[in-house]
Design a protein around this motif. Structure first.
Motif, mmCIF file in Angstrom:
data_model
loop_
_atom_site.group_PDB
_atom_site.id
_atom_site.type_symbol
_atom_site.label_atom_id
_atom_site.label_comp_id
_atom_site.label_asym_id
_atom_site.label_seq_id
_atom_site.Cartn_x
_atom_site.Cartn_y
_atom_site.Cartn_z
ATOM 1 N N VAL A 118 -24.357 15.389 -29.198
ATOM 2 C CA VAL A 118 -23.745 16.185 -30.259
ATOM 3 C C VAL A 118 -22.327 15.683 -30.525
ATOM 4 C CG1 VAL A 118 -23.215 18.503 -31.044
ATOM 5 C CG2 VAL A 118 -24.992 18.146 -29.338
ATOM 6 N N HIS A 119 -21.989 15.486 -31.781
ATOM 7 C CA HIS A 119 -20.629 15.133 -32.155
ATOM 8 C C HIS A 119 -20.176 16.050 -33.278
ATOM 9 C CE1 HIS A 119 -20.366 11.458 -29.799
ATOM 10 N NE2 HIS A 119 -21.576 11.152 -30.198
ATOM 11 N N CYS A 147 -13.396 13.911 -33.224
ATOM 12 C CA CYS A 147 -14.600 14.583 -32.754
ATOM 13 C C CYS A 147 -14.218 15.954 -32.192
ATOM 14 C CB CYS A 147 -15.273 13.741 -31.675
ATOM 15 S SG CYS A 147 -16.831 14.431 -31.122
ATOM 16 N N VAL A 182 -16.601 18.043 -30.501
ATOM 17 C CA VAL A 182 -17.499 18.475 -29.428
ATOM 18 C C VAL A 182 -17.369 17.496 -28.271
ATOM 19 C CG1 VAL A 182 -19.865 19.022 -28.802
ATOM 20 C CG2 VAL A 182 -19.101 19.335 -31.158
ATOM 21 N N CYS A 207 -17.935 14.962 -25.834
ATOM 22 C CA CYS A 207 -19.112 14.095 -25.816
ATOM 23 C C CYS A 207 -19.015 13.026 -24.739
ATOM 24 C CB CYS A 207 -19.301 13.444 -27.188
ATOM 25 S SG CYS A 207 -17.884 12.504 -27.750
ATOM 26 N N HIS A 259 -13.942 11.209 -25.364
ATOM 27 C CA HIS A 259 -14.071 12.138 -26.492
ATOM 28 C C HIS A 259 -12.734 12.519 -27.148
ATOM 29 C CE1 HIS A 259 -14.342 15.882 -28.639
ATOM 30 N NE2 HIS A 259 -13.607 16.449 -27.700
ATOM 31 N N MET A 295 -11.887 10.015 -29.763
ATOM 32 C CA MET A 295 -12.876 9.586 -30.767
ATOM 33 C C MET A 295 -12.288 9.917 -32.134
ATOM 34 S SD MET A 295 -16.864 10.531 -30.861
ATOM 35 C CE MET A 295 -17.874 10.296 -32.321
HETATM 36 CU CU LIG Z 1 -17.971 12.828 -29.953
#
Ligand SMILES: [Cu+2]
Ligand code: SF4
Lengths: 463, 153
Positions: free
Chosen positions: B74-75, B110, B112, B114, B118, B121
């Motif tokens: 999930v992103h 991002c 979520v 991940c 993350h 990101m």
């Molecule tokens: Cu992500």
């Protein structure tokens, strides 16, 4: 009495120069001796306030190690990652260094257990413990620290994001500091190995705080040199030509029977523009490594290049090898090469009669304000969007999903992006402006080097 | 003669005058771009720690639709300075439409967790000309001029 010979800088300075430096300090404008401030003096002279802060940082340090090793694997939910790499690292670069130079070292927990063992007591001194060997002469410089910083750069993506690794790194620093303090005398670890110390040490020269002797003659007449005897770092305050080595621990002023030591507020960058100030080649290299690291960190952590992030993170892979080669080429070839070239051209144009090595060392002082401001700008870009994590890990330090402060604590995220980018631009501008005031011998090519560096940072941060 | 010296003093780069100049450069309003707003759609593939494409270039006023597809886990995606958010489940595509009302360069991130990287990101949304970058370049030019002025003596 062979004391003064043990201090590297003192060996090099002629006695006339030593006298001149101190007299000049006393006459220098814009100094405010903090020890003259009646409410502040006892806070600095007593060991208790410092000890209390140290107790807190030591507890925090141990807690960070515990959380890193035992807590959640998810970095953004782990106290170790957020407190070390967001809170502490930001405070170090935004507050401790720019306003206090090496002030972090005065409350740093890392060397404490070793130091307590060395002096055989915590607040009072007892029987000394340890081999107390002298640090090898060949290593009395900052080459090891530069290498340490290069290692940090090579493994940063993993260290900054993996709680276990952060935990182990902190533990290793701790163990190394204790081990070395049992083998070598005084703070060998702090002076020659700790990369944080290398970082704070070189930028301390730009900071508005200094510890200096008031009257040289009084020291000369004082045979016991109690300040030197009691300095945990093995420094002799009379010899201070800049603030890079002094950890501001205040032990010397506690030991001085003649009240001959001042803790001064001074104008920013005083060490850089002072006529007699000098730098060695090893410090110049460390300065360049700092510049290269700031570029790398900005590119990896705030840039939009996913493959670069993955390469920096996948340690041992082929992609990482490429990243490592690029990083080392930037720090060992490109930046030193370009800088040497600009110094050399400037040298030729100005017709100054100094050896190139010395010119490189001297001109590298201009890179200190440049690099400091670049680091601050990067930190603003790196940390501001993540400040909201801090409340989250205060509320749930191990990331086990039990929030002490309630869910509200994790959902707070202010929009600071517009303000943050403007601030970054102003910081980079200030850095270049400041660097321009430190460059010597009308060497404008060095200024062009600085411009190129600032443009690169500008593009990485707000481009 | 007096006049010349006065002029010299006037153009001298003293710190206060530089600071004022810098603030003027930063806060002077930049001319609004005159492109005709259009509708645009971008397909963005999100996989661990990167968006592809990572840089989106549009004009101020454009109506933008982002189709976010997550390929591994999930992103999410939120844009600095815009109050928007979208998340996509693995293998799924999520849609987000907004009007790019603010000019400049904005990072999107991002939302979520991940994996390790993350928090970093990141992608870039470029809305019209990046005036802040140009202001920054102007300021650095100013700092260069001040430095040259000092070294000239
Ligand atoms: Cu992500
Ligand atoms: S040199 Fe390093 S370990 Fe020593 S006090 Fe400073 S930061 Fe701490």
């Amino acid at each position: 009495m062979s004391l003064p010979q043990e201090i590297p800088w003192l060996e090099k300075a002629s006695s006339a120069e030593r006298g001149a430096a101190t007299r000049q300090d006393r006459a220098a404008p814009g100094r405010v001796n903090l020890l003259r401030i009646s409410w502040l003096r006892p806070l600095l002279v007593s060991r208790w306030p410092q000890f209390l802060v140290r107790a807190v940082t030591l507890a925090g340090f141990v807690f960070a190690i515990t959380a890193g090793l035992l807590g959640s694997q998810v970095g953004s939910h782990n106290f170790a990652i957020i407190f070390v790499w967001i809170a502490w690292w930001t405070a170090l670069k935004l507050v401790f260094i720019p306003f206090g130079g090496r002030s972090w070292c005065s409350v740093c927990p890392i060397p404490l257990p070793g130091e307590w063992l060395q002096q055989g007591g915590i607040l009072e001194k007892g029987r000394r413990f340890g081999l107390n060997l002298r640090w090898p002469k060949r290593l009395r410089n900052s080459w090891l620290q530069s290498n340490g910083f290069l290692l940090i750069g090579l493994f940063s993506a993993l260290t900054l994001t993996d709680p276990r690794v952060t935990g182990w790194v902190l533990l290793a620093l701790f163990a190394l500091a204790i081990g070395l303090s049992l083998i070598f005398e005084r703070r060998a670890f702090c002076s020659y190995i700790c990369p944080i110390g290398g970082f704070t040490g070189i930028y301390a020269r730009t900071a508005p705080v200094e510890l200096r002797v008031l009257d040289n003659a009084i020291c000369a007449a004082h045979i016991e040199k109690t300040c030197f005897q009691s300095c945990p770092w093995g420094l002799y305050p009379v010899a201070f030509r800049d603030s890079s080595a002094c950890g501001l621990c205040m032990e010397c002023l506690r030991a001085c029977p003649k009240d001959n030591i001042a803790v001064n507020l001074r104008p920013f960058g005083s060490d850089l523009t002072q006529p007699g100030s000098r730098t060695r080649l090893d410090a110049a290299f460390l300065t360049l490594v700092m510049l290269g690291s700031a570029i790398t960190f900005a590119a990896v952590f705030t840039g939009p290049w996913g493959s670069l992030k993955s390469a920096a993170f996948a340690i041992g892979s082929l992609a990482w090898l490429g990243y490592a080669v690029g990083f080392l080429a930037l720090n060992l070839l490109a930046l030193p090469g370009l800088f040497t070239l600009t110094v050399w051209v400037g040298h030729k144009l100005s017709g100054a009669k100094l050896p190139l090595r010395q010119m490189i060392a001297e001109q590298s002082q201009a890179l200190l304000p440049l690099g400091l401001m670049a680091w601050i700008a990067f930190t603003v870009s790196f940390a501001l969007p993540k400040l909201s994590y801090i409340l989250g890990v205060v509320s749930d330090p191990f990331g086990w999903g039990r929030s002490l402060l309630g869910a509200a604590a994790t959902r707070w995220s202010p929009d600071v992006s517009g303000f943050s980018s403007i601030l970054q631009v102003i910081l980079l501008f200030t850095g270049l402006l400041w660097a321009g005031r430190v460059i010597r011998q009308r060497s404008w090519p060095v200024l062009v080097f600085c411009l190129g560096y600032s443009l690169t940072m500008l593009w990485l941060l707000v481009g | 003669m007096k006049m010349i010296r006065w002029l010299q003093r006037a153009v001298q780069f003293s710190l206060p005058s530089l600071a004022v100049l810098a603030l003027v450069v930063i806060f002077i309003p930049s001319p609004a771009a005159a492109a005709i707003p259009t509708d645009r759609t971008f397909h963005i593939e999100a996989r661990r720690f990167e968006y592809a494409p990572a840089t989106l270039t549009i004009n101020p006023g454009d109506r933008v639709t982002l189709e976010l597809t997550a390929t591994d886990v999930v992103h999410g995606l939120s844009i600095d300075g815009y109050n928007l958010e979208v998340t996509a489940d693995p293998g799924q595509t999520a849609r987000l439409t907004f009007v790019a009302s603010r000019q400049g360069s904005f990072r999107f991130r991002c939302t979520v967790t991940c994996g390790n990287m993350h928090p970093f990101m990141i992608g870039k949304l470029e809305v019209g000309r990046n005036t802040l970058l140009w202001k920054g370049i102007t300021l650095l030019g100013l700092a260069l001029a001040a430095g040259m002025w000092r070294l000239r003596k």
